[in-house]
Motif scaffolding. Structure first.
Motif, PDB file in Angstrom:
ATOM      1  N   ILE B  45     -39.148 -18.085 -29.468  1.00  0.00           N
ATOM      2  CA  ILE B  45     -38.360 -16.916 -29.069  1.00  0.00           C
ATOM      3  C   ILE B  45     -38.274 -16.840 -27.550  1.00  0.00           C
ATOM      4  CG2 ILE B  45     -38.290 -14.401 -29.074  1.00  0.00           C
ATOM      5  CD1 ILE B  45     -37.571 -15.584 -31.738  1.00  0.00           C
ATOM      6  N   SER B  46     -39.368 -17.134 -26.914  1.00  0.00           N
ATOM      7  CA  SER B  46     -39.423 -17.118 -25.458  1.00  0.00           C
ATOM      8  C   SER B  46     -38.347 -18.026 -24.868  1.00  0.00           C
ATOM      9  CB  SER B  46     -40.813 -17.572 -25.004  1.00  0.00           C
ATOM     10  OG  SER B  46     -41.181 -16.949 -23.797  1.00  0.00           O
ATOM     11  N   LYS B  47     -38.188 -19.180 -25.489  1.00  0.00           N
ATOM     12  CA  LYS B  47     -37.163 -20.122 -25.027  1.00  0.00           C
ATOM     13  C   LYS B  47     -35.768 -19.554 -25.247  1.00  0.00           C
ATOM     14  CE  LYS B  47     -39.355 -24.610 -25.826  1.00  0.00           C
ATOM     15  NZ  LYS B  47     -39.128 -25.879 -26.549  1.00  0.00           N
ATOM     16  N   HIS B  48     -35.557 -18.964 -26.400  1.00  0.00           N
ATOM     17  CA  HIS B  48     -34.244 -18.383 -26.696  1.00  0.00           C
ATOM     18  C   HIS B  48     -33.902 -17.312 -25.667  1.00  0.00           C
ATOM     19  CE1 HIS B  48     -33.331 -20.590 -30.230  1.00  0.00           C
ATOM     20  NE2 HIS B  48     -34.296 -20.085 -30.967  1.00  0.00           N
ATOM     21  N   ILE B  49     -34.893 -16.517 -25.348  1.00  0.00           N
ATOM     22  CA  ILE B  49     -34.678 -15.446 -24.360  1.00  0.00           C
ATOM     23  C   ILE B  49     -34.299 -16.054 -23.014  1.00  0.00           C
ATOM     24  CG2 ILE B  49     -35.792 -13.547 -23.163  1.00  0.00           C
ATOM     25  CD1 ILE B  49     -36.250 -12.613 -25.767  1.00  0.00           C
ATOM     26  N   LYS B  50     -34.967 -17.131 -22.682  1.00  0.00           N
ATOM     27  CA  LYS B  50     -34.662 -17.797 -21.421  1.00  0.00           C
ATOM     28  C   LYS B  50     -33.199 -18.248 -21.395  1.00  0.00           C
ATOM     29  CE  LYS B  50     -36.836 -21.208 -18.370  1.00  0.00           C
ATOM     30  NZ  LYS B  50     -37.844 -22.310 -18.295  1.00  0.00           N
ATOM     31  N   VAL B  51     -32.779 -18.835 -22.479  1.00  0.00           N
ATOM     32  CA  VAL B  51     -31.395 -19.297 -22.569  1.00  0.00           C
ATOM     33  C   VAL B  51     -30.425 -18.123 -22.427  1.00  0.00           C
ATOM     34  CG1 VAL B  51     -29.665 -20.258 -24.136  1.00  0.00           C
ATOM     35  CG2 VAL B  51     -31.905 -21.329 -23.956  1.00  0.00           C
ATOM     36  N   LEU B  52     -30.704 -17.046 -23.143  1.00  0.00           N
ATOM     37  CA  LEU B  52     -29.823 -15.871 -23.080  1.00  0.00           C
ATOM     38  C   LEU B  52     -29.764 -15.320 -21.655  1.00  0.00           C
ATOM     39  CD1 LEU B  52     -30.780 -14.044 -26.405  1.00  0.00           C
ATOM     40  CD2 LEU B  52     -28.636 -15.200 -25.865  1.00  0.00           C
ATOM     41  N   HIS B  53     -30.900 -15.370 -20.995  1.00  0.00           N
ATOM     42  CA  HIS B  53     -30.937 -14.885 -19.610  1.00  0.00           C
ATOM     43  C   HIS B  53     -30.115 -15.789 -18.694  1.00  0.00           C
ATOM     44  CE1 HIS B  53     -33.104 -14.468 -15.598  1.00  0.00           C
ATOM     45  NE2 HIS B  53     -32.461 -13.337 -15.769  1.00  0.00           N
ATOM     46  N   GLN B  54     -30.311 -17.094 -18.849  1.00  0.00           N
ATOM     47  CA  GLN B  54     -29.592 -18.042 -18.004  1.00  0.00           C
ATOM     48  C   GLN B  54     -28.094 -18.026 -18.257  1.00  0.00           C
ATOM     49  OE1 GLN B  54     -31.717 -21.675 -18.884  1.00  0.00           O
ATOM     50  NE2 GLN B  54     -33.015 -21.455 -17.080  1.00  0.00           N
ATOM     51  N   ALA B  55     -27.715 -17.623 -19.457  1.00  0.00           N
ATOM     52  CA  ALA B  55     -26.288 -17.536 -19.764  1.00  0.00           C
ATOM     53  C   ALA B  55     -25.716 -16.189 -19.343  1.00  0.00           C
ATOM     54  CB  ALA B  55     -26.062 -17.758 -21.255  1.00  0.00           C
ATOM     55  N   GLY B  56     -26.584 -15.305 -18.859  1.00  0.00           N
ATOM     56  CA  GLY B  56     -26.110 -14.029 -18.332  1.00  0.00           C
ATOM     57  C   GLY B  56     -26.032 -12.902 -19.342  1.00  0.00           C
ATOM     58  N   PHE B  57     -26.577 -13.111 -20.532  1.00  0.00           N
ATOM     59  CA  PHE B  57     -26.456 -12.082 -21.564  1.00  0.00           C
ATOM     60  C   PHE B  57     -27.488 -10.963 -21.436  1.00  0.00           C
ATOM     61  CE2 PHE B  57     -24.204 -15.507 -23.804  1.00  0.00           C
ATOM     62  CZ  PHE B  57     -23.089 -14.807 -24.216  1.00  0.00           C
ATOM     63  N   ILE B  58     -28.587 -11.275 -20.788  1.00  0.00           N
ATOM     64  CA  ILE B  58     -29.621 -10.246 -20.678  1.00  0.00           C
ATOM     65  C   ILE B  58     -30.252 -10.247 -19.286  1.00  0.00           C
ATOM     66  CG2 ILE B  58     -30.205 -10.286 -23.127  1.00  0.00           C
ATOM     67  CD1 ILE B  58     -32.606 -11.965 -22.497  1.00  0.00           C
ATOM     68  N   THR B  59     -30.847  -9.126 -18.929  1.00  0.00           N
ATOM     69  CA  THR B  59     -31.686  -9.024 -17.729  1.00  0.00           C
ATOM     70  C   THR B  59     -33.057  -8.550 -18.160  1.00  0.00           C
ATOM     71  OG1 THR B  59     -30.829  -6.809 -17.391  1.00  0.00           O
ATOM     72  CG2 THR B  59     -29.858  -8.564 -16.080  1.00  0.00           C
ATOM     73  N   PHE B  60     -33.962  -8.551 -17.194  1.00  0.00           N
ATOM     74  CA  PHE B  60     -35.330  -8.166 -17.523  1.00  0.00           C
ATOM     75  C   PHE B  60     -35.734  -6.907 -16.774  1.00  0.00           C
ATOM     76  CE2 PHE B  60     -35.712 -12.943 -18.010  1.00  0.00           C
ATOM     77  CZ  PHE B  60     -35.592 -12.903 -19.386  1.00  0.00           C
ATOM     78  N   GLU B  61     -36.650  -6.219 -17.371  1.00  0.00           N
ATOM     79  CA  GLU B  61     -37.259  -5.061 -16.717  1.00  0.00           C
ATOM     80  C   GLU B  61     -38.757  -5.208 -16.906  1.00  0.00           C
ATOM     81  OE1 GLU B  61     -35.235  -1.144 -17.379  1.00  0.00           O
ATOM     82  OE2 GLU B  61     -37.269  -0.562 -17.964  1.00  0.00           O
ATOM     83  N   GLU B  62     -39.433  -5.569 -15.839  1.00  0.00           N
ATOM     84  CA  GLU B  62     -40.869  -5.805 -15.948  1.00  0.00           C
ATOM     85  C   GLU B  62     -41.591  -4.463 -16.008  1.00  0.00           C
ATOM     86  OE1 GLU B  62     -41.588  -9.008 -15.949  1.00  0.00           O
ATOM     87  OE2 GLU B  62     -39.779  -9.870 -15.064  1.00  0.00           O
ATOM     88  N   LYS B  63     -42.540  -4.389 -16.906  1.00  0.00           N
ATOM     89  CA  LYS B  63     -43.308  -3.143 -17.050  1.00  0.00           C
ATOM     90  C   LYS B  63     -44.749  -3.540 -17.298  1.00  0.00           C
ATOM     91  CE  LYS B  63     -42.254   1.476 -18.358  1.00  0.00           C
ATOM     92  NZ  LYS B  63     -41.131   2.333 -18.800  1.00  0.00           N
ATOM     93  N   GLY B  64     -45.516  -3.633 -16.220  1.00  0.00           N
ATOM     94  CA  GLY B  64     -46.888  -4.104 -16.360  1.00  0.00           C
ATOM     95  C   GLY B  64     -46.867  -5.537 -16.825  1.00  0.00           C
ATOM     96  N   ARG B  65     -47.589  -5.799 -17.884  1.00  0.00           N
ATOM     97  CA  ARG B  65     -47.583  -7.174 -18.393  1.00  0.00           C
ATOM     98  C   ARG B  65     -46.459  -7.402 -19.390  1.00  0.00           C
ATOM     99  NH1 ARG B  65     -53.233  -6.273 -21.680  1.00  0.00           N
ATOM    100  NH2 ARG B  65     -52.518  -4.412 -22.773  1.00  0.00           N
ATOM    101  N   GLU B  66     -45.724  -6.356 -19.660  1.00  0.00           N
ATOM    102  CA  GLU B  66     -44.613  -6.509 -20.595  1.00  0.00           C
ATOM    103  C   GLU B  66     -43.307  -6.786 -19.862  1.00  0.00           C
ATOM    104  OE1 GLU B  66     -45.279  -3.854 -24.513  1.00  0.00           O
ATOM    105  OE2 GLU B  66     -45.357  -2.767 -22.627  1.00  0.00           O
ATOM    106  N   ARG B  67     -42.425  -7.487 -20.553  1.00  0.00           N
ATOM    107  CA  ARG B  67     -41.107  -7.781 -20.002  1.00  0.00           C
ATOM    108  C   ARG B  67     -40.056  -7.322 -21.009  1.00  0.00           C
ATOM    109  NH1 ARG B  67     -39.312 -13.614 -17.711  1.00  0.00           N
ATOM    110  NH2 ARG B  67     -39.734 -12.569 -15.746  1.00  0.00           N
ATOM    111  N   TYR B  68     -39.301  -6.317 -20.597  1.00  0.00           N
ATOM    112  CA  TYR B  68     -38.290  -5.802 -21.498  1.00  0.00           C
ATOM    113  C   TYR B  68     -36.948  -6.508 -21.279  1.00  0.00           C
ATOM    114  CZ  TYR B  68     -41.308  -2.149 -23.257  1.00  0.00           C
ATOM    115  OH  TYR B  68     -42.329  -1.481 -23.881  1.00  0.00           O
ATOM    116  N   CYS B  69     -36.291  -6.811 -22.374  1.00  0.00           N
ATOM    117  CA  CYS B  69     -34.986  -7.473 -22.320  1.00  0.00           C
ATOM    118  C   CYS B  69     -33.895  -6.436 -22.497  1.00  0.00           C
ATOM    119  CB  CYS B  69     -34.870  -8.505 -23.430  1.00  0.00           C
ATOM    120  SG  CYS B  69     -36.160  -9.748 -23.361  1.00  0.00           S
ATOM    121  N   ILE B  70     -32.892  -6.518 -21.656  1.00  0.00           N
ATOM    122  CA  ILE B  70     -31.806  -5.547 -21.657  1.00  0.00           C
ATOM    123  C   ILE B  70     -30.474  -6.271 -21.710  1.00  0.00           C
ATOM    124  CG2 ILE B  70     -30.745  -3.668 -20.347  1.00  0.00           C
ATOM    125  CD1 ILE B  70     -33.441  -3.308 -18.947  1.00  0.00           C
TER     126      ILE B  70
END
Lengths: 112, 112
Positions: B45-70
Motif C-alpha cells: 500500500i505504501s508503494k501505491h500511495i507513493k505512486v499516487l503522490h508522484q502522479a499528483g493525485f494526493i498530498t500529505f499532511e504530516e501529523k506526528g508519526r502519522e501521515r495523512y493522505c489528501i
DNA sequence: CCTTTGTGTAACTTCAAAGTTACATATATG
DNA sequence: CATATATGTAACTTTGAAGTTACACAAAGG
C-alpha cells in the motif's frame, strides 16, 4: 452482449493505445495504416487493437481483406463516470464551503 | 514545482490505487488506516500511495508519526482533459450530422 | 493459378510492476 | 528509558505485459 474482457483503465494506460485512439478520432483507419505510424512491429499494434476492442473503445468494419477500426463512444463511459464522480466530489465540497461562508462570514477574515 | 514523475493514466490503471482514491474522497486517511482495508501488505500500500503522490493525485499532511493522505484536485486534470477531447469529438460529430440533416432532410427518410 | 497484401496468432524473450519479508527510523507512551 | 506504533525502503520473487520473429491464411490482382 459486449462482454468487456479488458479493463478500460488498463487499456488506456499504454501510451501507444492512447495514440491509436487519438488517430481514430480523425478518421477510421485500417490496422496496417495505423501500424505504419508507429515504430513498433505490426503484430504489436495488432495486439493493442485487440485490447482496445475488448475494452470497448473501438469496433471493426471489415472491407475485403482490410479491417477498419472505428472509435466507439460507449467505450469512454466508464472513465467518464469515474471522473464525474470526483468532479461532483469537488463541486459538493465547494458548495459546502460556500454555505459555511454565508453563515459565518468571519471565517474569511484574516486571523491577524 | 510538482514535477510529475508518474503518468496519471498509469497510476489509475491499478484497481487498488483507484480504490484508495475512492476511500480518500470520503475523508483524509492515514497510511495504516488505508492499508487495513486491503488484503495486501502494508508496504505494498505504501508503494501505491507513493505512486499516487508522484502522479499528483494526493498530498500529505504530516501529523506526528502519522501521515495523512489528501485528495488533490489537480491530479485529475490530465484525465479530464483527455476525456473532454473525445467528448468534444462526439459533440462536434453530432453537430455536423444535424447541419447535414437541416440541409438535406431527405436523408432521414427510409431508403425504401 | 501464382503472387502480393492485410491480418491474426503462436511461441518466445525481456522487463517492469506488484507483491513479499526484513530491517531502519522517528515519534508517542507507560 | 524501554516499548509500541507509524512509516519508509531495500532486496528479492513472481507474474504478466509488451515487444519480437515466424508462420498461417484469406482476399485481391495480374
Amino acid at each position: 452482449m459486449t462482454a468487456l474482457q479488458f479493463d478500460s483503465f488498463q487499456a488506456i494506460a499504454d501510451p501507444s493505445r492512447r495514440e491509436i485512439l487519438l488517430m481514430l478520432a480523425g478518421d477510421k483507419k485500417s490496422i496496417n495504416s495505423i501500424a505504419e505510424q508507429f515504430d513498433i512491429s505490426r503484430p504489436a499494434i495488432s495486439k493493442h487493437i485487440k485490447v482496445l476492442h475488448q475494452a470497448g473503445f473501438i469496433t471493426f468494419e471489415e472491407k475485403g481483406r482490410e479491417r477498419y477500426c472505428i472509435l466507439r463512444q460507449e467505450g469512454f463511459d466508464e472513465l467518464k463516470e469515474w471522473i464525474n464522480f470526483f468532479d461532483n466530489f469537488w463541486k459538493e465540497r465547494l458548495g459546502k464551503l460556500e454555505k459555511l461562508l454565508e453563515k459565518n462570514p468571519d471565517i474569511a477574515k484574516k486571523k491577524k
